[in-house]
Design an enzyme around this catalytic site. Structure first.
Site, PDB file in Angstrom:
ATOM      1  CG  HIS A 240      34.348  77.394  58.377  1.00  0.00           C
ATOM      2  ND1 HIS A 240      33.054  77.350  57.920  1.00  0.00           N
ATOM      3  CD2 HIS A 240      34.936  78.446  57.728  1.00  0.00           C
ATOM      4  CE1 HIS A 240      32.869  78.325  57.038  1.00  0.00           C
ATOM      5  NE2 HIS A 240      33.989  78.996  56.912  1.00  0.00           N
TER       6      HIS A 240
ATOM      7  CB  CYS B  40      37.824  81.491  55.749  1.00  0.00           C
ATOM      8  SG  CYS B  40      36.279  80.761  55.135  1.00  0.00           S
TER       9      CYS B  40
END
Length: 352
Positions: free
Chosen positions: A219, A140
């Protein structure tokens, strides 16, 4: 003829890949496999997905979960298998896949880079994956960095990039690992993200460091880069980013000042599971310092950002579409580039 796709491992990523495959007009979902019967199994059945047992089918029968067969039977019916098993298990599954030489395999970023002949990011190296037996979609964080860096490199030339990564501690449904009251640095330099980025963009000079923070919502990256042909103004960067549908400019002025609001925006726009497939870029944080270094802050939905790339990887390994066609088909089917930011503005007005 549609490409027949199956999912080996129906969890957080597996269910998202399955739903994305169902939205593709050129693909057909064979089914998904599970090791143990749990709430994900019931969810698959409710969504009309044929479920296959990885090991003991009696475990499913005991809990009144209908299964369509074994994982080997599922693979036999497939043209492409998406391995969505937990990190490290994909490599163990490779011996199973070896029994089916005509089936293509796509691994996820939790696997080591040497699990497949190449790592994959649609924007960075689509053509390298054409016709391959197997590929590995990068993680990711690396997917987000690949989109940003490839876009900047094409427009301005990237001389060097430095990235500080704040990783979420766990996914929302994962109670087994969570940092409750601490921030934990990754005790290696550089962090693995730089190494992973170079598997798809080997010419880029990059350094990364990371830490884990007590959150489950996305994130965040603090990204800095020196460009060979620096833009005169940040408006040039916005113009370049605006052409890439997989980058989403968000603004604190619209109430999008945290990952929580960005996730809420995805829900309000009707995104399945509240997923943000795009890499979020905060408008207020993009800037160029006196030395010409470009900096910005990024938001990455760890459960969703790799899904478009996984769909593109299916078309690459089957050679069923070129890069531009595949990315546009994927974008259109998943609503990428169609996020309505008016909902965020309305929410701010209501709060005020």
């Amino acid at each position: 003829m549609k490409t027949r796709v199956s999912i080996n491992g129906y969890g957080n990523i597996g269910k998202r890949v399955a739903e994305a495959v169902k939205k593709q007009k050129d693909m057909e979902l064979v089914g998904a496999s599970k090791m143990n019967p749990d709430y994900h199994s019931h969810d698959a059945i409710k969504r009309g997905i044929s479920l296959y047992a990885i090991s003991n089918p009696d475990l499913f029968t005991e809990k009144n979960i209908d299964i369509a067969g074994s994982v080997e039977e599922m693979i036999k019916e497939s043209d492409v298998v998406i391995d969505c098993a937990p990190s490290g298990v994909g490599l163990m599954n490779s011996s199973l896949y070896a029994k089916h030489p005509n089936v293509k395999i796509i691994y996820q970023g939790g696997e080591a880079a040497n699990t497949a002949p190449i790592s994959f990011n649609a924007q960075a190296n689509y053509d390298d994956a054409l016709g391959r037996k197997s590929v590995r979609v990068v993680s990711c964080n690396t997917t987000a960095l690949s989109r940003i860096i490839k876009t900047l490199d094409d427009a301005f030339g990237v001389q060097k990039a430095r990235v500080a990564i704040v990783r979420r501690a766990a996914d929302p449904n994962d109670a087994s690992k969570f940092t409750l009251n601490a921030i934990t640095p990754t005790t290696v330099f550089p962090s693995h993200h730089a190494v992973d980025l170079n598997t798809v963009l080997p010419h880029i000079k990059i350094t990364t460091m990371s830490c884990v923070a007590p959150t489950t919502l996305m994130h965040v990256h603090m990204f800095f880069t020196t460009l060979r042909n620096p833009p005169k103004d940040v408006s040039d960067v916005f113009r370049v980013f605006g052409k890439n549908k997989r980058l989403l400019i968000v603004s604190a002025k619209h109430g999008l000042y945290s990952t929580g609001q960005i996730k809420d925006l995805a829900y309000e726009n009707g995104r399945q599971f509240g997923d943000l497939y795009e890499t979020g870029v905060w408008k207020e944080v993009i800037g160029i310092d006196s030395d010409g270094e470009l900096g910005m802050s990024l938001a990455i939905d760890q459960q969703a950002v790799t899904i478009p790339e996984t769909i593109d990887a299916i078309r690459a390994v089957t050679e069923s579409a070129d890069k531009e066609t595949s990315m546009e088909l994927t974008n259109s089917s998943l609503g990428i580039g169609q996020m309505d930011l008016k909902t965020a503005v309305q929410s701010v007005k209501q709060r005020n």
